[in-house]
Design a protein around this motif. Structure first.
Motif, PDB file in Angstrom:
ATOM      1  N   MET A  86      -6.308 -19.987  10.239  1.00 28.09           N
ATOM      2  CA  MET A  86      -6.851 -18.997  11.156  1.00 28.09           C
ATOM      3  C   MET A  86      -6.898 -17.651  10.440  1.00 28.09           C
ATOM      4  O   MET A  86      -5.887 -17.195   9.884  1.00 28.09           O
ATOM      5  N   PRO A  87      -8.033 -16.978  10.428  1.00 27.33           N
ATOM      6  CA  PRO A  87      -8.131 -15.695   9.733  1.00 27.33           C
ATOM      7  C   PRO A  87      -7.352 -14.608  10.473  1.00 27.33           C
ATOM      8  O   PRO A  87      -7.157 -14.686  11.689  1.00 27.33           O
ATOM      9  N   PRO A  88      -6.900 -13.608   9.731  1.00 27.49           N
ATOM     10  CA  PRO A  88      -6.139 -12.534  10.380  1.00 27.49           C
ATOM     11  C   PRO A  88      -7.029 -11.697  11.291  1.00 27.49           C
ATOM     12  O   PRO A  88      -8.242 -11.623  11.096  1.00 27.49           O
ATOM     13  N   THR A  89      -6.395 -11.089  12.275  1.00 28.99           N
ATOM     14  CA  THR A  89      -7.120 -10.150  13.125  1.00 28.99           C
ATOM     15  C   THR A  89      -7.382  -8.885  12.315  1.00 28.99           C
ATOM     16  O   THR A  89      -6.826  -8.700  11.232  1.00 28.99           O
ATOM     17  N   LEU A  90      -8.203  -8.017  12.850  1.00 25.63           N
ATOM     18  CA  LEU A  90      -8.506  -6.774  12.139  1.00 25.63           C
ATOM     19  C   LEU A  90      -7.240  -5.946  11.933  1.00 25.63           C
ATOM     20  O   LEU A  90      -7.017  -5.398  10.849  1.00 25.63           O
ATOM     21  N   SER A  91      -6.382  -5.891  12.951  1.00 27.38           N
ATOM     22  CA  SER A  91      -5.156  -5.097  12.808  1.00 27.38           C
ATOM     23  C   SER A  91      -4.251  -5.702  11.732  1.00 27.38           C
ATOM     24  O   SER A  91      -3.640  -4.980  10.946  1.00 27.38           O
ATOM     25  N   GLU A  92      -4.163  -7.036  11.681  1.00 25.56           N
ATOM     26  CA  GLU A  92      -3.364  -7.687  10.635  1.00 25.56           C
ATOM     27  C   GLU A  92      -3.966  -7.452   9.249  1.00 25.56           C
ATOM     28  O   GLU A  92      -3.241  -7.306   8.265  1.00 25.56           O
ATOM     29  N   ALA A  93      -5.290  -7.437   9.184  1.00 27.14           N
ATOM     30  CA  ALA A  93      -5.960  -7.200   7.902  1.00 27.14           C
ATOM     31  C   ALA A  93      -5.631  -5.812   7.365  1.00 27.14           C
ATOM     32  O   ALA A  93      -5.414  -5.640   6.158  1.00 27.14           O
ATOM     33  N   TRP A  94      -5.545  -4.825   8.247  1.00 28.18           N
ATOM     34  CA  TRP A  94      -5.164  -3.481   7.796  1.00 28.18           C
ATOM     35  C   TRP A  94      -3.744  -3.489   7.250  1.00 28.18           C
ATOM     36  O   TRP A  94      -3.444  -2.854   6.242  1.00 28.18           O
ATOM     37  N   TRP A  95      -2.846  -4.220   7.923  1.00 23.16           N
ATOM     38  CA  TRP A  95      -1.473  -4.327   7.439  1.00 23.16           C
ATOM     39  C   TRP A  95      -1.442  -4.993   6.067  1.00 23.16           C
ATOM     40  O   TRP A  95      -0.763  -4.523   5.161  1.00 23.16           O
ATOM     41  N   GLU A  96      -2.180  -6.098   5.911  1.00 24.18           N
ATOM     42  CA  GLU A  96      -2.209  -6.801   4.631  1.00 24.18           C
ATOM     43  C   GLU A  96      -2.769  -5.912   3.522  1.00 24.18           C
ATOM     44  O   GLU A  96      -2.254  -5.903   2.399  1.00 24.18           O
ATOM     45  N   LEU A  97      -3.821  -5.166   3.823  1.00 23.47           N
ATOM     46  CA  LEU A  97      -4.387  -4.246   2.838  1.00 23.47           C
ATOM     47  C   LEU A  97      -3.370  -3.181   2.463  1.00 23.47           C
ATOM     48  O   LEU A  97      -3.200  -2.846   1.279  1.00 23.47           O
ATOM     49  N   GLY A  98      -2.664  -2.657   3.451  1.00 24.27           N
ATOM     50  CA  GLY A  98      -1.639  -1.651   3.179  1.00 24.27           C
ATOM     51  C   GLY A  98      -0.554  -2.184   2.259  1.00 24.27           C
ATOM     52  O   GLY A  98      -0.134  -1.514   1.313  1.00 24.27           O
ATOM     53  N   CYS A  99      -0.118  -3.416   2.515  1.00 22.49           N
ATOM     54  CA  CYS A  99       0.914  -4.024   1.660  1.00 22.49           C
ATOM     55  C   CYS A  99       0.403  -4.210   0.243  1.00 22.49           C
ATOM     56  O   CYS A  99       1.121  -3.953  -0.736  1.00 22.49           O
ATOM     57  N   LEU A 100      -0.841  -4.658   0.102  1.00 21.24           N
ATOM     58  CA  LEU A 100      -1.438  -4.850  -1.222  1.00 21.24           C
ATOM     59  C   LEU A 100      -1.520  -3.519  -1.964  1.00 21.24           C
ATOM     60  O   LEU A 100      -1.159  -3.426  -3.139  1.00 21.24           O
ATOM     61  N   LEU A 101      -1.981  -2.489  -1.275  1.00 19.86           N
ATOM     62  CA  LEU A 101      -2.116  -1.188  -1.922  1.00 19.86           C
ATOM     63  C   LEU A 101      -0.757  -0.558  -2.228  1.00 19.86           C
ATOM     64  O   LEU A 101      -0.605   0.133  -3.231  1.00 19.86           O
ATOM     65  N   GLN A 102       0.210  -0.791  -1.386  1.00 16.27           N
ATOM     66  CA  GLN A 102       1.531  -0.210  -1.598  1.00 16.27           C
ATOM     67  C   GLN A 102       2.187  -0.791  -2.849  1.00 16.27           C
ATOM     68  O   GLN A 102       2.754  -0.069  -3.652  1.00 16.27           O
ATOM     69  N   ASP A 103       2.111  -2.105  -2.997  1.00 14.78           N
ATOM     70  CA  ASP A 103       2.800  -2.772  -4.098  1.00 14.78           C
ATOM     71  C   ASP A 103       1.921  -3.001  -5.313  1.00 14.78           C
ATOM     72  O   ASP A 103       2.432  -3.165  -6.422  1.00 14.78           O
ATOM     73  N   GLY A 104       0.619  -3.072  -5.116  1.00 11.63           N
ATOM     74  CA  GLY A 104      -0.271  -3.459  -6.202  1.00 11.63           C
ATOM     75  C   GLY A 104      -0.224  -4.965  -6.381  1.00 11.63           C
ATOM     76  O   GLY A 104       0.502  -5.678  -5.683  1.00 11.63           O
ATOM     77  N   GLU A 105      -1.012  -5.453  -7.322  1.00 14.45           N
ATOM     78  CA  GLU A 105      -1.051  -6.900  -7.575  1.00 14.45           C
ATOM     79  C   GLU A 105      -1.201  -7.131  -9.076  1.00 14.45           C
ATOM     80  O   GLU A 105      -2.018  -6.500  -9.735  1.00 14.45           O
ATOM     81  N   VAL A 106      -0.379  -8.047  -9.584  1.00 12.82           N
ATOM     82  CA  VAL A 106      -0.393  -8.397 -11.001  1.00 12.82           C
ATOM     83  C   VAL A 106      -0.561  -9.909 -11.087  1.00 12.82           C
ATOM     84  O   VAL A 106       0.062 -10.655 -10.328  1.00 12.82           O
ATOM     85  N   ASP A 107      -1.392 -10.374 -12.029  1.00 16.49           N
ATOM     86  CA  ASP A 107      -1.546 -11.824 -12.166  1.00 16.49           C
ATOM     87  C   ASP A 107      -0.387 -12.408 -12.971  1.00 16.49           C
ATOM     88  O   ASP A 107       0.525 -11.692 -13.397  1.00 16.49           O
ATOM     89  N   GLY A 108      -0.413 -13.729 -13.183  1.00 20.68           N
ATOM     90  CA  GLY A 108       0.677 -14.429 -13.846  1.00 20.68           C
ATOM     91  C   GLY A 108       0.922 -13.988 -15.278  1.00 20.68           C
ATOM     92  O   GLY A 108       2.015 -14.169 -15.814  1.00 20.68           O
ATOM     93  N   ARG A 109      -0.067 -13.386 -15.918  1.00 18.56           N
ATOM     94  CA  ARG A 109       0.099 -12.920 -17.303  1.00 18.56           C
ATOM     95  C   ARG A 109       0.439 -11.440 -17.385  1.00 18.56           C
ATOM     96  O   ARG A 109       0.531 -10.885 -18.471  1.00 18.56           O
ATOM     97  N   GLY A 110       0.576 -10.805 -16.233  1.00 17.41           N
ATOM     98  CA  GLY A 110       0.957  -9.394 -16.216  1.00 17.41           C
ATOM     99  C   GLY A 110      -0.198  -8.416 -16.173  1.00 17.41           C
ATOM    100  O   GLY A 110       0.003  -7.207 -16.222  1.00 17.41           O
ATOM    101  N   ALA A 111      -1.418  -8.923 -16.057  1.00 18.64           N
ATOM    102  CA  ALA A 111      -2.579  -8.037 -15.968  1.00 18.64           C
ATOM    103  C   ALA A 111      -2.648  -7.445 -14.558  1.00 18.64           C
ATOM    104  O   ALA A 111      -2.499  -8.156 -13.561  1.00 18.64           O
ATOM    105  N   VAL A 112      -2.869  -6.157 -14.473  1.00 20.27           N
ATOM    106  CA  VAL A 112      -2.946  -5.468 -13.184  1.00 20.27           C
ATOM    107  C   VAL A 112      -4.278  -5.785 -12.524  1.00 20.27           C
ATOM    108  O   VAL A 112      -5.339  -5.489 -13.060  1.00 20.27           O
ATOM    109  N   LEU A 113      -4.207  -6.424 -11.374  1.00 21.94           N
ATOM    110  CA  LEU A 113      -5.408  -6.732 -10.596  1.00 21.94           C
ATOM    111  C   LEU A 113      -5.722  -5.604  -9.617  1.00 21.94           C
ATOM    112  O   LEU A 113      -6.877  -5.260  -9.401  1.00 21.94           O
TER     113      LEU A 113
END
Length: 141
Positions: free
Chosen positions: A1-28
């Motif tokens: 089930m896809p997230p609601t719009l409010s959940e999507a904002w939360w998920e985006l906030g978490c992604l932006l807060q922490d950032g994302e790195v792949d398995g080899r350490g490259a910053v995504l």
């Protein structure tokens, strides 16, 4: 089930807060605290509880904006009234403790323990042992 719009904002906030790195350490995705704050604010306005909690933390810790303890308090209280979440009670206890009001902190740690926060009993024992916001009681500690 896809997230609601409010959940999507939360998920985006978490992604932006922490950032994302792949398995080899490259910053995504590079961390963007201001962007995270804005996403949490949008999510909170859309009704997401996680976004509201994180928005309060952003205000409390000056993440993505200047520190505003009053707005942090409002977020935590709104979340507590809406959900009775242990995270809200624990953050309220910490907020009061950091502000020097040990009695109120003790009261909020009790509420956090009552709704299942696993860390709150430790804080209560510490308060009983050192007489912080309550009477000293080695038996209760």
């Amino acid at each position: 089930m896809p997230p609601t719009l409010s959940e999507a904002w939360w998920e985006l906030g978490c992604l932006l807060q922490d950032g994302e790195v792949d398995g080899r350490g490259a910053v995504l995705v590079a961390p963007d605290h201001r962007g995270a704050f804005l996403a949490f604010r949008r999510g909170a306005r859309a009704g997401d509880d996680g976004a509201l909690l994180n928005l309060g933390v952003c205000y409390d810790n000056a993440t993505g904006r200047r520190r505003d303890r009053v707005k942090a308090l409002r977020c935590y209280l709104r979340l507590w009234r809406r959900t009775q979440q242990c995270a809200a009670a624990n953050n309220l206890a910490t907020w009061h403790r950091d502000g020097g009001n040990q009695r109120r902190a003790f009261s909020w740690y009790q509420k956090a323990a009552d709704v299942g926060d696993g860390d709150a009993p430790v804080a209560l024992a510490y308060a009983y042992y050192y007489r912080l916001g309550t009477t000293k009681s080695l038996a209760r500690a």
